[in-house]
Design an enzyme around this catalytic site. Structure first.
Site, PDB file in Angstrom:
ATOM      1  N   GLU A  51       0.904  -1.180  -0.007  1.00 48.54           N
ATOM      2  CA  GLU A  51       0.095  -0.072  -0.080  1.00 48.54           C
ATOM      3  C   GLU A  51       0.746   1.300   0.017  1.00 48.54           C
ATOM      4  O   GLU A  51       0.549   2.148  -0.529  1.00 48.54           O
ATOM      5  CB  GLU A  51      -0.893   0.108   1.128  1.00 48.54           C
ATOM      6  CG  GLU A  51      -2.104  -1.072   1.069  1.00 48.54           C
ATOM      7  CD  GLU A  51      -1.454  -2.439   1.756  1.00 48.54           C
ATOM      8  OE1 GLU A  51      -0.561  -2.693   2.033  1.00 48.54           O
ATOM      9  OE2 GLU A  51      -2.562  -3.054   1.876  1.00 48.54           O
ATOM     10  N   PHE A 113     -11.084  -7.163  14.120  1.00 47.71           N
ATOM     11  CA  PHE A 113     -10.162  -7.650  13.099  1.00 47.71           C
ATOM     12  C   PHE A 113      -9.776  -6.541  12.075  1.00 47.71           C
ATOM     13  O   PHE A 113     -10.750  -5.825  11.620  1.00 47.71           O
ATOM     14  CB  PHE A 113     -10.718  -8.923  12.428  1.00 47.71           C
ATOM     15  CG  PHE A 113      -9.575  -9.589  11.390  1.00 47.71           C
ATOM     16  CD1 PHE A 113      -8.261  -9.928  11.946  1.00 47.71           C
ATOM     17  CD2 PHE A 113     -10.060  -9.347  10.127  1.00 47.71           C
ATOM     18  CE1 PHE A 113      -7.417 -10.174  10.699  1.00 47.71           C
ATOM     19  CE2 PHE A 113      -8.855  -9.864   9.016  1.00 47.71           C
ATOM     20  CZ  PHE A 113      -7.821 -10.320   9.081  1.00 47.71           C
ATOM     21  N   GLN A 114      -8.585  -6.166  11.992  1.00 47.22           N
ATOM     22  CA  GLN A 114      -7.906  -5.212  11.250  1.00 47.22           C
ATOM     23  C   GLN A 114      -8.416  -3.852  11.440  1.00 47.22           C
ATOM     24  O   GLN A 114      -8.758  -3.224  10.493  1.00 47.22           O
ATOM     25  CB  GLN A 114      -8.321  -5.525   9.703  1.00 47.22           C
ATOM     26  CG  GLN A 114      -7.430  -6.711   9.290  1.00 47.22           C
ATOM     27  CD  GLN A 114      -7.255  -6.927   7.708  1.00 47.22           C
ATOM     28  OE1 GLN A 114      -8.415  -6.713   6.910  1.00 47.22           O
ATOM     29  NE2 GLN A 114      -6.379  -7.576   7.142  1.00 47.22           N
ATOM     30  N   MET A 483      25.043   8.403   1.452  1.00 49.04           N
ATOM     31  CA  MET A 483      25.016   9.693   2.163  1.00 49.04           C
ATOM     32  C   MET A 483      25.215   9.334   3.596  1.00 49.04           C
ATOM     33  O   MET A 483      25.819  10.182   4.423  1.00 49.04           O
ATOM     34  CB  MET A 483      23.337  10.457   1.946  1.00 49.04           C
ATOM     35  CG  MET A 483      23.564  11.688   2.427  1.00 49.04           C
ATOM     36  SD  MET A 483      24.508  12.926   1.592  1.00 49.04           S
ATOM     37  CE  MET A 483      23.737  13.480   0.377  1.00 49.04           C
TER      38      MET A 483
END
Lengths: 575, 163
Positions: A51, A113-114, A483
């Site tokens: 995502e 849930f979630q 860097m």
């Protein structure tokens, strides 16, 4: 009026809003919405592999197009995975709308849930957020989300959508709201005329003026107005890292960009100027160095659409709150009408000084590799610039390669330089490049990255395969986190704590495994042919694994706590 | 310097957390905070007292104004204003202490709103300074519990903070 379910309203709204692509990943709480998207064909959904990449794709598209990027994810991990992407957009003021599924309303707060409190988690990194309380409010809330994301100082907006709000069985009247009004949100549409006049007066009288443009010029579509002002008055121009491209960099009035790794002449000119006219930049710590020593002899005019930016880090003499384009337009009109002319004598002396600074560094910026020597990353970027005639969308990740790309690719157009300047998100580049290539299939989109950044979201090679997204990837492979290593060389007596990349993959095989093309480049004589070959493969993703000198540092580099002009110029020279 | 910032904001879920979150996120400090609905059910009024130099206060007001849920705000300390805070304080009161606490309460124009054989509960309204003064005046008496509402404020005269 027609009756639609919440899920169908979302699909329908996106069509009516003119959204062509959305980027996302399905999951339980978002399934009604996904089903609604399946039953139409105007809004196309791009399935990413993580995502975070969806957010960066939307972000990249927004940076190139100026239009909002749209993300759709499920609740819980789907939503939290977008957080880095949202924060990246927030720091660079990128318009974005993130639609997140949420557990059913009656389960909220029960650790279902979630379930994640996405409104809470995202609160510090959004311009605003909404939670849907009733399906019937979906069209208006979405319109508000787009309106807020795209107006004033743009930014990401999160909309949290509990699953029951999208239930297919409940239908409500749908009407696309053409306009919305918010009593507490009225972005300014023009600057204060008196202040603008004052600024133009100062520009006419200044002996050592400099124009300093920021990302606000790009976001506000004000590059033409900015360029016109600079050209009319023959004033030197610098930009922030985010402002690159707002003024043509191959123009002789351009001093390049300023700040920590900005050009010698830009930093010198800022330090010695008597007037800085800043439009759409926010004077962040990487641009100003020590604010107490910042531009000691200069008066400062600051134009910004966001009043909180003005006076935040440095004292401003003439604040102007307003959109860059309208303020600059007004300035240009005033200049055209004015009987006053700039002090050409003083400007000639100022230009002489600036050109001396420029000349003093010419040809000494880095030592290009010859023959069998390890390639310098700088010369690779220059070769990419030549190979693309300076016309490409150049997207980067974060680190040395990002600075080299900014320094050695010359941008003459806005919206072509795409980088995570504020948050500095490694992993941003690849998905951002994908988002741009998808929407601009005819244009060349080049990702300049490093082997550290690229490995953060490389699974998107799979997304590129699925949707045929032929970005060109230049991997400046120095086998280390360059860097970090540079700072360790400078500040930690070269103790390279965790900055070395042991066991790098064979990138060529890796990329080929996903069905794309890859080549390895080690020497100078291989570079040009490889680039030509890569860019000739128009409809292929090509990955060039370019091995470069692992010991190269980025210079100039401002000395911490110093003024703008205090710089290291190479491993052995300083100002 | 201490400032009293009075805010009209949308009476929406999450609006308060945006204001409070802003203070911690940007390293601003909150001395007191007080929030309640107004005569308009769509608006809440929030009063926050904070300490900072001019630059910090300017940033606080600008950043607050940027929040979409904030409709309007005013820094009351910029003009003439009235500030009030309510305190309820439970004090041990036995023997001679009872008369002394009663006297002190009267001097501060407070009221004893609850009494037991050993405890007085005193209610007091005024500026924060006055409430602090009362606590000091209680001297050696044993304070059992203090609860304060935080500052509320309003401008003097005809100035109004409304839509």
């Amino acid at each position: 009026m027609e009756l639609l379910s919440g899920a169908d309203m979302i699909a329908r709204f996106l069509q009516d809003e003119g959204v062509e692509y959305i980027y996302g990943y399905p999951g339980g709480s978002a399934l009604h919405i996904y089903d609604a998207l399946f039953r139409q064909d105007k809004v196309k959904h791009i399935l990413v592999r993580h995502e975070q990449a969806a957010a960066h794709m939307a972000d990249g598209y927004a940076r190139a197009s100026g239009k909002p990027g749209v993300v759709l994810v499920t609740s819980g991990p789907g939503a939290t995975n977008t957080i880095t992407g949202i924060a990246t957009a927030y720091m660079d003021s990128i318009p974005m709308v993130v639609l997140c599924g949420q557990v059913m309303s009656h389960l909220i707060g029960e650790d279902a849930f979630q379930e994640t409190d996405m409104i809470g988690v995202s609160r510090p990194i959004v311009k605003h957020s909404f939670s849907i309380k009733h399906p019937s409010e979906i069209p208006e809330v979405l319109k508000k989300a787009f309106y807020i994301a795209t107006t004033g100082r743009p930014g990401p907006v999160v909309v949290d959508i509990p699953k029951d709000m999208t239930a297919p069985t409940e239908r409500y009247e749908y009407l696309y709201p053409k306009k919305v009004k918010l009593r507490s949100y009225n972005p300014v549409t023009r600057g204060h005329s008196g202040q603008i006049k004052k600024a133009v007066d100062m520009l006419m009288k200044a002996k050592r003026p400099i124009l300093f443009g920021g990302g606000g010029l790009i976001l506000g579509g004000a590059s033409a107005e900015f360029t016109q002002l600079a050209k009319t008055l023959n004033i030197p121009v610098t930009t922030s890292l985010m402002g690159i491209g707002a003024f043509p960099q191959t123009d002789e009035q351009s001093l390049g960009w300023l700040g920590m790794h900005g050009s010698f002449e830009a930093n010198q000119a800022m330090h010695h100027s008597d007037l800085v006219v800043c439009v759409g930049a926010r004077f962040d710590d990487r641009a100003t160095n020590n604010t107490a020593k910042f531009c000691p002899t200069a008066k400062i005019v600051h134009v910004d659409v966001d009043p909180s930016t003005i006076g935040k880090t440095i004292r401003v003499d003439v604040p102007i709150v307003g959109p860059a384009d309208s303020v600059l337009r007004e300035m240009n009109e005033l200049v055209a009408q004015s009987k006053q002319r700039p002090d050409t004598e003083a400007l000639a002396v100022w230009w002489k000084q600036i050109n001396d600074w420029k000349a003093s560094r010419q040809g000494r910026l880095y030592e290009a590799a010859q023959g069998e020597q390890a390639l310098k990353p700088q010369q690779v970027v220059e070769a990419v610039w030549e190979a693309t005639s300076g016309e490409a969308y150049v997207v980067t990740d974060v680190g040395q390669h990002q600075m080299f790309a900014a320094q050695y690719y010359k941008f003459d157009k806005p919206n072509r330089w795409i980088t995570s300047g504020g948050l500095g998100t490694m992993g941003f580049g690849f998905p951002a490049a994908m988002g741009i290539k998808l929407n601009y299939p005819e244009d060349e989109v080049v990702l300049i990255t490093g082997e550290g950044s690229f490995q953060m979201l490389l699974q998107e090679l799979s997304t590129c395969k699925q949707y045929d997204i032929p970005v060109k990837i230049i991997n400046l492979n120095n086998q280390s986190l360059g860097m970090v290593r540079q700072w360790q060389d400078l500040n930690y007596k070269s103790r390279h704590a965790q900055s070395y990349m042991e066991s790098l993959p064979d990138f060529q095989k890796l990329v080929e495994a996903y069905g794309h093309e890859a080549m390895r480049v080690d020497r100078l004589d291989e570079l040009k042919p490889a680039l030509e070959k890569a860019f000739a493969m128009k409809d292929k993703l090509v990955f060039l694994d370019v091995y470069v000198d692992p010991f190269e540092h980025v210079y100039p580099m401002q000395i911490p706590q110093g003024s703008m002009r205090d710089m290291l110029l190479s491993k052995t020279e300083r100002t | 310097m201490r400032h009293i910032i009075s805010i009209l904001m949308e009476n929406e879920p999450g609006a308060l957390s945006r204001v409070v979150g802003l203070f911690s996120q940007r390293n601003f400090n909150i001395e007191t905070l007080n929030v309640a609905p107004t005569e308009d059910p769509t608006l809440s009024r929030l009063t926050v007292t904070t300490i900072g130099d001019d630059r910090v206060i300017e940033q606080i007001t600008k950043q607050l104004n940027k929040l979409i849920d904030v409709v309007k705000l005013v820094d009351l300390t910029e003009g003439q204003h009235i500030e009030r805070e309510l305190m309820m304080i439970k004090v041990k009161a036995v023997g001679a202490q009872r008369a002394e606490i009663k006297r002190t309460t009267d001097i501060f124009r407070g009221q004893i709103v609850d009494v037991t054989p050993s405890v007085f509960t005193v209610q007091l309204t005024g500026s924060s300074d006055k409430l602090n003064g009362f606590i000091q005046a209680l001297g050696n008496n044993t304070i059992l519990e203090v609860v304060r509402t935080g500052v509320s404020g309003i401008a003097r005269g005809e100035k109004v903070l409304s839509l």
